[in-house]
Design a protein around this motif. Structure first.
Motif, PDB file in Angstrom:
ATOM      1  N   VAL A 268       0.830  -1.209   0.000  1.00 16.37           N
ATOM      2  CA  VAL A 268       0.000   0.000   0.000  1.00 16.37           C
ATOM      3  C   VAL A 268       0.865   1.260   0.000  1.00 16.37           C
ATOM      4  CG1 VAL A 268      -1.956  -1.145   1.088  1.00 16.37           C
ATOM      5  CG2 VAL A 268      -0.299   0.033   2.518  1.00 16.37           C
ATOM      6  N   GLU A 269       2.001   1.212   0.643  1.00 15.67           N
ATOM      7  CA  GLU A 269       2.870   2.391   0.613  1.00 15.67           C
ATOM      8  C   GLU A 269       3.428   2.620  -0.788  1.00 15.67           C
ATOM      9  OE1 GLU A 269       3.474   4.802   2.621  1.00 15.67           O
ATOM     10  OE2 GLU A 269       2.232   4.027   4.243  1.00 15.67           O
ATOM     11  N   GLY A 330      -4.707   3.396   3.416  1.00 17.31           N
ATOM     12  CA  GLY A 330      -3.928   2.228   3.019  1.00 17.31           C
ATOM     13  C   GLY A 330      -4.698   0.931   3.195  1.00 17.31           C
TER      14      GLY A 330
END
Length: 489
Positions: A268-269, A330
């Motif tokens: 997600v980052e 996220g």
């Protein structure tokens, strides 16, 4: 039963009847256009329908279903197509009744905290409609910006806030449904409890096998006075899992409590760049606390103490809306982000007791090592609803069958520790062969009796939920065969 003779039908007069109800623009029949509808969110399994119809009203749905009943044509209801268990997967020579154009919010009654919507209304639209008055709709699947209320009703969808507020069935007061013979029936009502049998409870989660919901009365909630989100990061998954159990044991029921492992954190980052999730953390725990201001302040401190006691390295908290949304961003994007890690992924949806989290996560890691597939874990930790994402490449011969086997082992593990094979994604076509692992023959026969009362000809979403004598790999094998559709003209 649907015979081979019935499958080899002349579609010309049937399509003309559909067009008489909907007009030519309401019927999709060109082979290249039907490709759009050949699967739902479980894209590994595909089958083109014979015809797709696009109603806008309850009366049109009823007329379409009556045509199907008259000709003994199997039909399948589909909303936005975001389901993950093959619940809206067409079968050969079926009619797909797509409710995505039924997207009107029919009434809003703030005084009595209810909203009436058509099934094509997107989940998030309900909250957007009432948020200005201080209300919201609680069930919030990760796909809430695209999934429809009708699909949520079919699958009994949950979301990150189901720990405290429950799943879809806890927020549906009443339904207008079209039964498989084309009758229009009202079940439930406009108040939480109605006398008589709980037909609403039977219908919600029935995955389109009992009929089609065309109007849905939803319960909306007043927004909490205060909300705070905490993010705790850990060096072990076990420590994060222990924190989950300890928070609930302390008598604190968060609005939501989610866990993500290191694979998911970095995915997600890479994709949404929240810059909130520490990339070196083995696991993170997101805890949302809501309620009265004094209650939130006390529980916030207690949750932080529990996480630190279990080895959390850092605690980040946010009370303002912008930062809270950033912390949740996220988690909401986790499934989409997994698509950047691998050409394909296979997601499962089992439920376990919270106390079994450390053991089950260790076993999932052992399965990952045994079969040689990476598994990213993203789940509703508070209610033990696991969403392991098995990463693979579907272009590799035999890979889908292998990851299906891994997914099956995870589901059997969930049952072994006292859990369930589905929390919110439903059974559909994907998990029906595992129903006997959880239910006895008598249980399954009793469920079939209920289905036959509503659906005696078996035309509504046939082949879903209940197992057949075939093997678990049938869907994967079928998906590789070239579709041999019926020429419509």
């Amino acid at each position: 039963m649907i015979t081979q003779e019935k499958q080899q039908r002349n579609w010309k007069p049937i399509i003309k009847e559909f067009e008489a109800v909907l007009g030519k623009n309401g019927v999709v029949q060109r082979r290249e256009e039907l490709i759009t509808y050949e699967c739902d969110g479980l894209t590994s399994y595909r089958q083109r329908p014979a015809v797709v119809v696009l109603p806008r009203t309850t009366e049109q749905v009823a007329q379409l279903v009556k045509i199907c009943d008259r000709y003994s044509i199997p039909f399948i209801a589909r909303g936005s197509g975001t389901g993950l268990s093959g619940g809206a997967l067409p079968i050969e020579n079926c009619v797909l009744i797509v409710t995505s154009l039924m997207r009107q919010i029919l009434s809003v009654d703030l005084e009595n905290q209810r909203v009436v919507v058509q099934p094509g209304v997107i989940n998030n639209w309900v909250t957007q409609t009432v948020s200005g008055a201080g209300f919201y709709y609680a069930p919030d699947p990760s796909s809430q910006i695209i999934c429809s209320i009708g699909g949520n009703v079919a699958e009994n969808s949950g979301g990150v806030h189901c720990l405290k507020y429950g799943v879809t069935t806890n927020h549906v007061l009443g339904l207008k449904i079209v039964t498989p013979d084309g009758s229009i029936v009202d079940i439930g009502g406009q108040i939480p409890e109605m006398p008589g049998y709980d037909l609403t409870g039977i219908f919600v989660g029935s995955e389109g096998t009992l009929g089609i919901a065309t109007e849905i009365t939803l319960r909306i909630l007043k927004s909490a006075e205060s909300i705070c989100v905490l993010l705790a990061d850990f060096t072990t998954v076990e420590a994060a899992a222990e924190s989950v159990s300890d928070i609930i044991s302390a008598g604190i029921i968060p609005g939501g409590m989610e866990m993500m492992d290191n694979i998911s954190i970095n995915a997600v980052e890479d994709v949404v760049a929240t810059n909130c999730y520490p990339r070196d953390a083995t696991a993170i725990l997101l805890v949302e606390i809501d309620g009265l201001e004094v209650e939130v302040a006390a529980n916030k401190q207690r949750v932080a103490e529990i996480c630190l006691k279990n080895g959390a390295r850092n605690i980040t908290s946010a009370s303002d809306l912008e930062t809270r949304l950033k912390l949740w961003k996220g988690r909401k994007a986790a499934f989409a982000a997994a698509g950047h890690l691998s050409p394909d992924y296979y997601v499962q949806d089992g439920v376990i007791p919270r106390t079994q989290l450390p053991y089950v996560l260790q076993e999932i890691e052992a399965l990952s090592q045994k079969f040689g597939y990476k598994i990213a874990n993203v789940f509703h930790a508070g209610d033990g609803n696991l969403h392991p994402l098995i990463l693979f490449d579907n272009s590799v011969e035999g890979a889908l069958e292998k990851v299906e086997e891994v997914g099956g082992e995870i589901l059997k593990l969930c049952v072994k520790v006292g859990g369930s094979i589905s929390g919110e994604h439903g059974i559909g076509a994907d998990k029906k062969c595992y129903m006997p692992d959880m239910f006895s023959e008598i249980d399954l026969e009793t469920m079939q009796w209920v289905r036959q009362v509503f659906n005696p000809q078996g035309l509504a979403n046939p082949g879903k939920i209940f197992p057949t004598p075939r093997t678990c790999g049938e869907a994967a094998s079928a998906s590789k065969q070239q579709f041999e559709g019926v020429e419509l003209f």
